[in-house]
Design a protein around this motif. Sequence first.
Motif: not given
Length: 334
Positions: A3-13
């Motif tokens: 999900t978009i949240q997973d990507i955000a969590r990985r990158l810290g954004v």
Amino acid sequence: MTTIQDIARRLGVTKGTVSKALNGAPDISETLQKQILETAVEMGYTRLRRQKGTAPKLCILAASQNIEYQKHHQFGYEVVLGFRQMAEPQGYQVDVIPVDEESQRQEPYDVFMLKNHYQGSFVIGFSLADPWMQEFETSRTPAVLYDNHVLANPSTAYVGVDNDEGMALAVSHLKELGHQKIGYLSTSPDSYIMQVRRKAFSRAMRQNGLCADSACTGPSSYISQCLDEHLPRFLEEGMTALICSHDLIAQAALVRCQEMGLRVPEDFSVIGFDDIQSDIRMPVPLTTIGCDKRAVGDHAVELLMRRIAEPDAPVRQVRIQTHLVQRGTTCPRA
């Protein structure tokens, strides 16, 4: 599913930053957008959802140096038309995108597809040397390759002409006319389909009890080189007929034979492949191997829909039946 949240969590954004980057918002830097897109691809994110009120998007990726598709007499025109006539009534937006080696090197395939909101692609005219061909081996974005093949990637399917059947028809036709010594001309040795057709020619010759050694074939990179190097040799060796890997070579061979004082088909029979209706007036209408070109596009849409709906389903291949189109360049051996 990523999900978009997973990507955000990985990158810290933030989730909003990822969403903006995926949708090309102008207030996200090019560097950050590139990082987010590449991370999304790495994590297996797919854009199955779309913005409200917009049609889902598919693209036809056409290697502009290898296939022509913009005019009605060109082989790719009917293929593209068949794809659009199948996909667009189902609510899809279809974009035809010319690509070359430079554009492929600028951006990975999966990143290009995600960035431009495409759910899948139909890939036509690519050679084995094209940069994206290697990426199709591991790509996670659904693709259907025309007359190409990569191994064991469930995201990729294949549609193409039945080249074995086509070559068998061509060789059998010439043999029935009394021709025993048949040559074969081909260009683009780095093309997967040209390699397949050359092997199909050799198999068809053996199956008909005719000589199939390497002296019967004439592969070269360019049409003029092909004719210069091999056509005189074929004639010196007593060959009475010629099969070409595609119609463009066959058409050039007709002109060259005329320049050499040969009568086609009385002195020399010629068969092409693909049934391209040339806009150039030929000295004799070309006998060739044809297929239902629109069916190629139709089946590509069906395969692509299955890749999108069932990305892990077994890889499928569809081969389009061929037929002999007998015109004026073949006749019984004198």
